[in-house]
Design a protein around this motif. Structure first.
Motif, PDB file in Angstrom:
ATOM      1  N   GLY A   1     100.021  80.441 -18.794  1.00 61.61           N
ATOM      2  CA  GLY A   1     100.651  81.930 -18.087  1.00 61.61           C
ATOM      3  C   GLY A   1      99.132  82.396 -17.624  1.00 61.61           C
ATOM      4  O   GLY A   1      99.277  83.183 -17.145  1.00 61.61           O
TER       5      GLY A   1
ATOM      6  N   HIS B   1     103.002  88.663 -16.837  1.00 56.08           N
ATOM      7  CA  HIS B   1     102.628  87.380 -18.147  1.00 56.08           C
ATOM      8  C   HIS B   1     103.542  87.524 -19.651  1.00 56.08           C
ATOM      9  O   HIS B   1     103.897  86.875 -20.185  1.00 56.08           O
ATOM     10  CB  HIS B   1     101.118  87.527 -18.628  1.00 56.08           C
ATOM     11  CG  HIS B   1     100.914  86.496 -20.064  1.00 56.08           C
ATOM     12  ND1 HIS B   1     101.328  87.371 -21.507  1.00 56.08           N
ATOM     13  CD2 HIS B   1     100.904  85.208 -20.039  1.00 56.08           C
ATOM     14  CE1 HIS B   1     101.194  85.952 -22.265  1.00 56.08           C
ATOM     15  NE2 HIS B   1     100.407  84.622 -21.346  1.00 56.08           N
TER      16      HIS B   1
ATOM     17  N   LEU C   1     106.692  86.200 -18.334  1.00 59.45           N
ATOM     18  CA  LEU C   1     106.611  84.575 -18.749  1.00 59.45           C
ATOM     19  C   LEU C   1     106.912  84.306 -19.758  1.00 59.45           C
ATOM     20  O   LEU C   1     107.736  83.344 -19.770  1.00 59.45           O
ATOM     21  CB  LEU C   1     105.373  84.334 -17.761  1.00 59.45           C
ATOM     22  CG  LEU C   1     105.308  82.986 -17.421  1.00 59.45           C
ATOM     23  CD1 LEU C   1     106.273  82.513 -16.593  1.00 59.45           C
ATOM     24  CD2 LEU C   1     104.437  82.237 -16.895  1.00 59.45           C
TER      25      LEU C   1
END
Length: 473
Positions: free
Chosen positions: A187, A399, A402
């Protein structure tokens, strides 16, 4: 004895203290310096852990519960601890052996590959060992074969994760003597790559110019405290409003007395909700301050001590430390990263809600405040290092998306492993779980064992076969 060893290896403060002791002893330092360095390293980790625990059990958990109640959210909150606690009931012994062998494999790879990292985040090592124990068991492995296969894969990820974080990590800490040891590495790497779109186009988050009368906001503790007070007041206010609408207004007392996370409607008043929100926001800032203090203490001791290990046992060894190690280098990015990553998690939640479940079966992943703080804040620091303020914002947001989508994709795999409605939160757990979990369902027994051995050997073979760059020689 096995339980004692596992406790030592899974307790970061003791583990790092022992390594500090070994490193100083190998340098033949005087006994008083060895004792001083070892104790200060252990105390530093205990301070860091105390700050993280203070945040997690207090403000972070409370904010997450209040947020979900206020906006009536239902779904799965990714949580490493929850799924590991379930898995350990059946795989405790396998996890212990995998963890021990994994740390040995880590040292072997650090010695004979180009990834010279010693992974020092003990609790993440334990979590990863547990996940591997479950996956390989489903893949038909058992006993010594399972332990060895799991240990080899664990050793691999313990050096691979710091390796793909290393280019940006070096920019953050301005040295190659400190690595990054946290299984959210994919990440942070992703955040850094996204942030590169803004390379040279934005000043650092730490260079933001405030008007003269707002210069006090450059103090990290003040800025984090005031920002979180505002967030707590807004979210708690919405929760109180919902409580009033759903109950008899005459009996509703605007009180937050239940630390489980919901408004205790109808209870006798103990603390007014606004007072609770203000103190919780400031407590959040206090927790971050404790973490930063612990990190400074650790870094000041562990890096010099590790030179002994690097010189005697593993040439070039680099300590890979937990994610808060980067927080002091960009405190503004820590706050921005957390908030923007959390926003990305909310956006990801709505995207998952609109996906046709008949075509793509996936659960709703609620934005967990704990992973979005620790991982999102770190993603912000990585994004800032590559793309300044704009990179921090964009990288943190991506992020957040994600770590919403990866757990959603990982959930079917966890379900096939008999862990329904559970999933990991951090990126490395998710991607490795998806890849190895699917392999284990199609390649069973000896074939799976061979794949694990090959994974471990690849970095060593590459080190001896591929030509080295001039600076590596």
């Amino acid at each position: 004895m096995l339980n004692f060893i596992v406790n030592i290896l899974s307790t970061p403060a003791i583990l790092v203290g022992l390594l500090s002791l070994i490193g100083l002893a190998l340098q033949k330092k005087p006994i008083e310096e060895i004792v001083k360095g070892t104790v200060k390293t252990i105390v530093g980790f205990l301070v860091l852990s105390a700050g993280a625990s203070f945040l997690q059990t207090g403000s972070l958990n409370a904010f997450g519960d209040i947020f979900n109640y206020a906006f009536n959210m239902q779904g799965v909150v990714p949580n490493n601890e929850a799924i590991v606690s379930l898995a350990l009931k059946d795989f405790a012994t396998d996890t212990a052996y995998i963890m021990c062998l994994g740390m040995i494999a880590n040292i072997i790879l650090a010695r004979f590959s180009r990834w010279h990292y010693i992974f020092l985040t003990g609790h993440h090592t334990l979590y990863m060992a547990c996940m591997l124990a479950v996956i390989l068991n489903v893949g038909g492995l058992s006993g010594a074969q399972l332990w060895l296969a799991g240990g080899l894969v664990l050793g691999f990820i313990m050096v691979a994760s710091p390796a793909y974080c290393e280019p940006t990590m070096r920019k953050i800490v301005q040295t190659d003597e400190l690595g990054f040891g946290h299984f959210g590495g994919a990440g942070y790497w992703f955040s850094a790559q996204c942030a590169k779109l803004f390379k040279g186009k934005s000043k650092s988050t730490e260079e933001v110019n405030f008007p003269q009368r707002l210069t006090f906001l450059r103090d990290t503790t003040v800025a984090i405290g005031l920002t979180m007070v505002v967030f707590f007041l807004i979210v708690t206010g919405v929760a109180v409003g919902r409580g009033i609408l759903e109950a008899d207004p005459e009996t509703v007392l605007a009180t937050y007395t239940n630390l489980g996370g919901l408004l205790n409607v109808g209870a006798e008043t103990q603390t007014h909700w606004a007072v609770w929100a203000i103190t919780s926001g400031l407590s959040f800032a206090g927790g971050v301050y404790i973490i930063l203090s612990g990190v400074r203490l650790i870094v000041g001791e562990i890096v010099p001590a590790f030179r002994g290990i690097a010189e005697k046992l593993v040439p070039g060894a680099i300590p890979a430390i937990d994610c808060p190690v980067v927080f002091p280098y960009a405190p503004n990015a820590v706050l921005i990263g957390f908030l923007v990553s959390f926003l990305g998690g909310i956006v990801g939640l709505f995207v998952l809600a609109f996906i046709d479940k008949s075509l793509v079966p996936c659960a709703l992943i609620l934005p967990g405040v704990i992973p979005h703080f620790f991982c999102g804040a770190t993603a912000g620091v990585f994004g800032n290092a590559e793309g300044g303020l704009k990179g921090c914002v964009f990288g943190s947001f991506m992020h957040g998306l994600l770590i919403t989508f990866l757990p959603a994709i990982c959930m079917p795999v966890m379900g096939s492993l008999n862990f329904a409605n559970c999933t990991f939160s951090d990126a490395d757990f998710s991607w490795l779980g998806i890849v190895l979990g699917n392999i284990a369902q199609h390649v069973q027994g000896t074939g799976l064992f061979v794949i694990c051995v090959v994974i471990f050997l690849l970095p060593i073979v590459y080190n001896f076969v591929a030509p080295k760059k001039a600076e590596e020689k």
